[in-house]
Design a protein around this motif. Sequence first.
Motif, PDB file in Angstrom:
ATOM      1  N   ALA A 154       0.976  -1.356  -0.114  1.00 21.53           N
ATOM      2  CA  ALA A 154      -0.040  -0.027   0.135  1.00 21.53           C
ATOM      3  C   ALA A 154       0.718   1.172  -0.104  1.00 21.53           C
ATOM      4  CB  ALA A 154      -0.972   0.170   1.172  1.00 21.53           C
ATOM      5  N   ILE A 159      -0.124   5.253  -1.028  1.00 18.81           N
ATOM      6  CA  ILE A 159      -1.048   5.450   0.299  1.00 18.81           C
ATOM      7  C   ILE A 159      -0.388   5.683   1.407  1.00 18.81           C
ATOM      8  CG2 ILE A 159      -2.747   4.100   1.734  1.00 18.81           C
ATOM      9  CD1 ILE A 159      -3.585   2.500  -0.843  1.00 18.81           C
ATOM     10  N   VAL A 162      -3.771   6.109   6.512  1.00 18.20           N
ATOM     11  CA  VAL A 162      -4.711   4.854   6.786  1.00 18.20           C
ATOM     12  C   VAL A 162      -5.597   4.984   8.167  1.00 18.20           C
ATOM     13  CG1 VAL A 162      -5.203   2.348   6.881  1.00 18.20           C
ATOM     14  CG2 VAL A 162      -3.439   3.241   5.155  1.00 18.20           C
ATOM     15  N   ALA A 217      -6.715   5.538   2.616  1.00 18.20           N
ATOM     16  CA  ALA A 217      -7.336   4.212   2.730  1.00 18.20           C
ATOM     17  C   ALA A 217      -7.826   3.828   4.071  1.00 18.20           C
ATOM     18  CB  ALA A 217      -6.321   3.247   2.153  1.00 18.20           C
ATOM     19  N   ARG A 246      -9.787   4.422  -0.488  1.00 19.36           N
ATOM     20  CA  ARG A 246      -9.604   3.026  -1.023  1.00 19.36           C
ATOM     21  C   ARG A 246      -9.649   1.851   0.288  1.00 19.36           C
ATOM     22  NH1 ARG A 246      -4.501   2.147  -4.940  1.00 19.36           N
ATOM     23  NH2 ARG A 246      -5.549   0.117  -4.924  1.00 19.36           N
TER      24      ARG A 246
END
Length: 388
Positions: A154, A159, A162, A217, A246
Amino acid sequence: MSMVKRAAFAAAILALCSSVSWADTIKVGVIAEFSGPFAMYGRQYREAIETYVTKHGKQAGEHTIEFIYKDVGGSNPDVAKTLAQELLIREQVDYLAGFTFTPNALAVAPLIDQSQTPTVIFNAATSSINKGSQYFLRTSYTLPQVTAPLADWAFDQGIKTVVTAVSDYGPGIDAEKAFKAAFEKKGGKVVDAIRMPVATTDFTPFIQRVRSQNPNAVFAFLPGGPPTFGFTKTYNENGLAKSGIRFLGTAETEESNLQALGDAAIGLTTAFHYSAAHDSDVAREFNKAVKEKFPNAITNWASVGAYDGTHLIYEMVKAAGSDGPKALEAVKALKWESPRGPVEMDPPTRTLKQNVYIREVERDAASGLLVNREKGVIATVGDLGWSQ
């Protein structure tokens, strides 16, 4: 159990085991969920076992193998312990298998140590389980094994932030910690860590909390079955993907629920050790064999965990019959080609080393069905949580 009773119990089991070591029939007790909301596990274990038996027969070496099934209903450690006692003493089984939930596996650890009974875990994914007894072997996976590679991937995809959202129990906490450690080591940031009660059915408040943080994400882990379906469906219905958040997961797009998620699932990314769409002859033969015997069956990671677990049991029986310590020694470094890809037992952890696949949901052009298409592979990953 008092010390005197424990000693008596151990002596009774060892006496029974030694008295039947010459027998031609080897009994395997399978403790799993055959009723209730998680009954899909028991069904898929049994389908996989019976598919393996149909292909390979009931003979392993000089022995005939008999499977005895017991319904634990769910995460019920006291019931699991009682069933294990019944199987070991009354049924005089030589091996145990199944174990969907971590607490159930941990509950039988003292019993299998006392009786020297090899016990194959088809699913339970907390790394520390195998430290509970030297007689545990695992043909599923562990949460760090699939989440740490996902975190690395990721970050490499751009990304940087998170939110983690996991069920609040052993495997969920394992997944959260493994993802966070790997992601932050790469330079990413976990902006919020959400732990959801295992019994949760309404995921809307948690999804809204994710949205309020506006991360790149969300990483999710929930038990397979209704929870994974509910969370993923709520993610889709609340439009997080359209807002740029995501989805990162493991088993949340598993095959039993995948078609019901519909087109909104297309593009969801997971890292896992199995996909029913795995491109190999062994995988295609496995899927075909299950379908021929059980036309309505859907193969997923529970199926392959049980299928490979049955293979491991057959190899132990061939090598050692009912001799538990000898059986463990015989398979401690066993390698074979699984429907998931190449696998091998790791002697220190007694968990499979295996490939972890980066998967993306797409609609298969030939069948018209949604599939977890493998887009990348991290090869030969062991239990990354063992030393933690």
